[in-house]
Design a protein around this motif. Structure first.
Motif, PDB file in Angstrom:
ATOM      1  N   LEU A 122      34.691  53.145  30.038  1.00 40.81           N
ATOM      2  CA  LEU A 122      35.623  54.157  30.556  1.00 40.81           C
ATOM      3  C   LEU A 122      36.806  53.491  31.258  1.00 40.81           C
ATOM      4  N   LEU A 123      36.515  52.523  32.122  1.00 42.51           N
ATOM      5  CA  LEU A 123      37.588  51.839  32.846  1.00 42.51           C
ATOM      6  C   LEU A 123      38.439  51.001  31.899  1.00 42.51           C
ATOM      7  N   HIS A 124      37.814  50.402  30.895  1.00 42.85           N
ATOM      8  CA  HIS A 124      38.570  49.623  29.916  1.00 42.85           C
ATOM      9  C   HIS A 124      39.583  50.497  29.184  1.00 42.85           C
ATOM     10  N   GLU A 125      39.158  51.698  28.793  1.00 44.35           N
ATOM     11  CA  GLU A 125      40.077  52.604  28.110  1.00 44.35           C
ATOM     12  C   GLU A 125      41.165  53.092  29.062  1.00 44.35           C
ATOM     13  N   ALA A 126      40.805  53.329  30.318  1.00 38.00           N
ATOM     14  CA  ALA A 126      41.814  53.729  31.308  1.00 38.00           C
ATOM     15  C   ALA A 126      42.867  52.630  31.470  1.00 38.00           C
ATOM     16  N   LEU A 127      42.444  51.385  31.502  1.00 33.76           N
ATOM     17  CA  LEU A 127      43.382  50.267  31.612  1.00 33.76           C
ATOM     18  C   LEU A 127      44.299  50.204  30.396  1.00 33.76           C
ATOM     19  N   ARG A 128      43.735  50.486  29.230  1.00 34.23           N
ATOM     20  CA  ARG A 128      44.566  50.494  28.025  1.00 34.23           C
ATOM     21  C   ARG A 128      45.645  51.577  28.134  1.00 34.23           C
ATOM     22  N   GLN A 129      45.259  52.755  28.628  1.00 34.69           N
ATOM     23  CA  GLN A 129      46.231  53.835  28.774  1.00 34.69           C
ATOM     24  C   GLN A 129      47.305  53.491  29.807  1.00 34.69           C
ATOM     25  N   LEU A 130      46.933  52.709  30.808  1.00 37.45           N
ATOM     26  CA  LEU A 130      47.884  52.316  31.853  1.00 37.45           C
ATOM     27  C   LEU A 130      48.659  51.055  31.472  1.00 37.45           C
ATOM     28  N   HIS A 131      48.450  50.549  30.263  1.00 37.60           N
ATOM     29  CA  HIS A 131      49.149  49.365  29.748  1.00 37.60           C
ATOM     30  C   HIS A 131      48.888  48.129  30.621  1.00 37.60           C
ATOM     31  N   VAL A 132      47.631  47.992  31.031  1.00 35.30           N
ATOM     32  CA  VAL A 132      47.200  46.813  31.790  1.00 35.30           C
ATOM     33  C   VAL A 132      46.550  45.838  30.823  1.00 35.30           C
ATOM     34  N   GLU A 133      47.103  44.641  30.717  1.00 33.82           N
ATOM     35  CA  GLU A 133      46.615  43.662  29.752  1.00 33.82           C
ATOM     36  C   GLU A 133      45.968  42.464  30.457  1.00 33.82           C
ATOM     37  N   ARG A 134      44.790  42.133  30.014  1.00 37.72           N
ATOM     38  CA  ARG A 134      44.042  40.958  30.480  1.00 37.72           C
ATOM     39  C   ARG A 134      44.080  40.770  31.999  1.00 37.72           C
ATOM     40  N   PRO A 135      43.521  41.722  32.726  1.00 41.20           N
ATOM     41  CA  PRO A 135      43.489  41.560  34.180  1.00 41.20           C
ATOM     42  C   PRO A 135      42.359  40.639  34.624  1.00 41.20           C
ATOM     43  N   ALA A 159      40.689  38.588  31.727  1.00 40.46           N
ATOM     44  CA  ALA A 159      41.124  37.204  31.960  1.00 40.46           C
ATOM     45  C   ALA A 159      40.110  36.402  32.752  1.00 40.46           C
ATOM     46  N   GLY A 160      39.455  37.035  33.713  1.00 44.04           N
ATOM     47  CA  GLY A 160      38.504  36.325  34.558  1.00 44.04           C
ATOM     48  C   GLY A 160      37.800  37.297  35.473  1.00 44.04           C
ATOM     49  N   LEU A 161      36.782  36.801  36.178  1.00 47.85           N
ATOM     50  CA  LEU A 161      35.968  37.645  37.057  1.00 47.85           C
ATOM     51  C   LEU A 161      35.820  37.017  38.435  1.00 47.85           C
ATOM     52  N   VAL A 162      35.808  37.883  39.454  1.00 46.50           N
ATOM     53  CA  VAL A 162      35.358  37.498  40.795  1.00 46.50           C
ATOM     54  C   VAL A 162      34.276  38.499  41.172  1.00 46.50           C
ATOM     55  N   LEU A 163      33.087  37.996  41.488  1.00 44.55           N
ATOM     56  CA  LEU A 163      31.912  38.842  41.695  1.00 44.55           C
ATOM     57  C   LEU A 163      31.404  38.665  43.121  1.00 44.55           C
ATOM     58  N   LEU A 164      31.322  39.770  43.862  1.00 44.25           N
ATOM     59  CA  LEU A 164      30.953  39.732  45.279  1.00 44.25           C
ATOM     60  C   LEU A 164      29.637  40.475  45.513  1.00 44.25           C
ATOM     61  N   LYS A 258      25.080  34.315  29.114  1.00 43.05           N
ATOM     62  CA  LYS A 258      25.297  32.995  28.500  1.00 43.05           C
ATOM     63  C   LYS A 258      26.475  32.988  27.532  1.00 43.05           C
ATOM     64  N   ASP A 259      26.905  34.160  27.085  1.00 41.74           N
ATOM     65  CA  ASP A 259      28.002  34.235  26.118  1.00 41.74           C
ATOM     66  C   ASP A 259      29.370  34.403  26.771  1.00 41.74           C
ATOM     67  N   LEU A 260      29.409  34.490  28.084  1.00 37.96           N
ATOM     68  CA  LEU A 260      30.693  34.657  28.766  1.00 37.96           C
ATOM     69  C   LEU A 260      31.398  33.313  28.866  1.00 37.96           C
ATOM     70  N   SER A 261      32.637  33.279  28.438  1.00 41.08           N
ATOM     71  CA  SER A 261      33.401  32.025  28.474  1.00 41.08           C
ATOM     72  C   SER A 261      34.764  32.295  29.095  1.00 41.08           C
ATOM     73  N   LEU A 262      34.758  32.691  30.346  1.00 42.36           N
ATOM     74  CA  LEU A 262      35.980  32.966  31.079  1.00 42.36           C
ATOM     75  C   LEU A 262      35.795  32.495  32.515  1.00 42.36           C
ATOM     76  N   PRO A 263      36.877  32.288  33.255  1.00 39.67           N
ATOM     77  CA  PRO A 263      36.731  31.826  34.643  1.00 39.67           C
ATOM     78  C   PRO A 263      35.983  32.853  35.499  1.00 39.67           C
ATOM     79  N   VAL A 264      34.993  32.382  36.239  1.00 37.23           N
ATOM     80  CA  VAL A 264      34.199  33.265  37.093  1.00 37.23           C
ATOM     81  C   VAL A 264      33.951  32.580  38.430  1.00 37.23           C
TER      82      VAL A 264
END
Length: 342
Positions: A122-135, A159-164, A258-264
Motif C-alpha cells: 500500500l505504501l509503495h503504491e502511495a509513493l508511486r502516486q506521489l512520484h517518490v523514487e528510490r527513497p 535505496a536503503g533501510l534504517v531499522l530502529l 538473505k536476499d536483501l542487497s542494499l545499505p542497511v
C-alpha cells in the motif's frame, strides 16, 4: 405467593439488564465524544492519497533526496515530528511520513488482514502516486517489518533501510496474546467502544515507562503525544490487530533477509524492554553488509533519546546509495562492538 415471587424476580432481572445496557450506552457515547474531541484538538496536518480504495494520511515536506518514515504501534506518523527526527532531516531532504492503516487519520478497511506485506504494498503504491523514487526507508518497531517487507517485495525501488528497535524474528510475545481479544471481530468491536479506552488510560503511564525505560520519558513526548488520539476506538482496533499480526509478520520475512542487497543500518537500545537488542544482533548476523549500532542508556524509543545519532545513520545510508563504501564509515557506521552512548 410463588407467582408474585416470579414476577419480582423478572422485574429485578429486567432492571439489571436495563441498567447494564444504559451503562454500556454511556461508555460508548463517552468514548465517541472523547474521540471527536481529540480529533478537534489534533486535526490532520498534511494531505490524503487514495490507494486501492484506502484513504491514507501523509505529510510530504522539504526538498532533496527522499526519506520515508514509518512509525510503530501505539503511535502515529506524528511520532517522527515529536522525536525531532523529521525536523532535522528537513534541512536537506524531502521527508514523507505516513499514518499506517488505522493509525492517525488513515483508514483501515475491513476484509483484509493488513499484514506487514499488505501495508508495504500500500505504501509503495502511495509513493508511486506521489512520484517518490528510490527513497531511504526508515522504520521503527512494527514499522521495521513494513520497511523490510517493502524492500523484499520492491527492492529495486528502495535505496536503503534504517531499522530502529525492530522485531525481526519469531519469539514468544505475551503482549501479543493480551491484544488478541481486541483483534477478534465483534468481541473486539465491543471492547474498543466500551472498556478498552478506559483500561488504556489506566495503563498508559506504565506503557510510556516501558517504551522509554531505562531513559526517562522526554518532556516533549509528554507534552505532544496525545493519549486520547491513541485510544480512539478506530486506533485501538489497528493497534490490536497489528499486535496480533506481529509474530506472523516476522515469520513471513525470515527467508527474505538473505536476499536483501542494499545499505542497511540497524539501531537498538541496550535497555529495550519491549524488543530485546539480541533481535537486532541476530538480524545483523544474517543480513549481508548491514551495520549495527547499540545505543547505551536507550530503550525502545531510541529515536527520541538518540535523535542525532539516528539522523546521522540515515544520512550515512543516503551517502551509501551514492558511494557503497560510505555505509560503514564515520560515527554513523559504528558496529555493535563499539556501542555508542545515547
Amino acid at each position: 405467593m410463588k407467582l408474585f415471587a416470579r414476577s419480582k424476580t423478572r422485574s429485578s432481572l429486567a432492571t439489571t439488564v436495563l441498567a447494564g445496557a444504559a451503562a454500556v450506552a454511556a461508555l460508548v457515547a463517552g468514548n465517541l465524544l472523547m474521540a471527536r474531541r481529540a480529533e478537534r484538538r489534533h486535526p490532520p496536518r498534511g494531505g490524503f492519497v487514495e490507494v486501492d480504495g484506502v484513504r491514507l494520511h501523509y505529510s510530504d515536506r522539504g526538498e532533496g533526496s527522499p526519506i520515508v518514515l514509518i512509525h510503530g504501534n501505539a503511535v502515529s506518523g506524528d511520532d517522527w515530528n515529536i522525536s525531532g527526527v523529521a525536523d532535522m532531516l528537513l534541512e536537506h531532504h524531502r521527508v514523507i511520513i505516513f499514518d499506517r492503516p488505522g493509525f492517525g487519520y488513515s483508514e483501515r478497511p475491513r476484509g483484509r488482514l493488513w499484514t506487514a506485506a499488505q501495508q508495504a504494498d500500500l505504501l509503495h503504491e502511495a509513493l508511486r502516486q506521489l512520484h517518490v523514487e528510490r527513497p531511504v526507508v526508515v522504520g521503527h518497531s512494527w514499522g521495521t517489518i513494513v520497511a523490510l517487507a517493502m524492500a523484499a517485495r520492491h527492492q529495486a525501488n528502495v535505496a536503503g533501510l534504517v531499522l530502529l528497535s525492530g522485531y525481526y524474528f519469531w519469539t514468544l510475545r505475551p503482549d501479543a496474546l493480551l491484544v488478541t481479544a481486541g483483534a477478534i471481530p465483534v468481541l473486539g468491536d465491543i471492547l474498543r467502544y466500551t472498556v478498552s479506552p478506559l483500561l488504556g488510560w489506566l495503563q498508559m503511564p506504565l506503557l510510556k515507562w516501558a517504551m522509554f525505560s531505562p531513559a526517562r520519558v522526554p518532556n516533549r513526548f509528554e507534552a505532544e503525544y496525545s493519549t486520547a488520539m491513541a485510544l480512539r476506538p478506530s486506533q485501538i482496533r489497528a493497534t490490536s490487530m497489528d499486535g496480533a499480526l506481529m509474530i506472523p509478520g516476522a515469520v513471513a520475512l525470515r527467508e527474505d533477509y538473505k536476499d536483501l542487497s542494499l545499505p542497511v543500518i540497524i539501531i537498538a537500545g541496550d535497555g529495550d524492554r519491549i524488543v530485546f537488542k539480541r533481535r537486532s544482533e541476530h538480524l545483523r548476523a544474517i543480513l549481508p553488509g548491514s551495520v549495527l549500532q547499540i545505543v547505551k542508556g536507550a530503550g525502545h524509543m531510541v529515536h527520541h533519546v538518540a535523535t542525532e545519532q539516528v539522523v546521522q545513520a540515515i544520512e550515512s545510508v543516503v551517502e551509501a546509495t551514492r558511494d557503497p563504501r560510505a555505509a560503514g564509515s564515520g560515527s554513523a557506521g559504528q558496529d555493535a562492538s563499539a556501542a555508542v552512548s545515547g
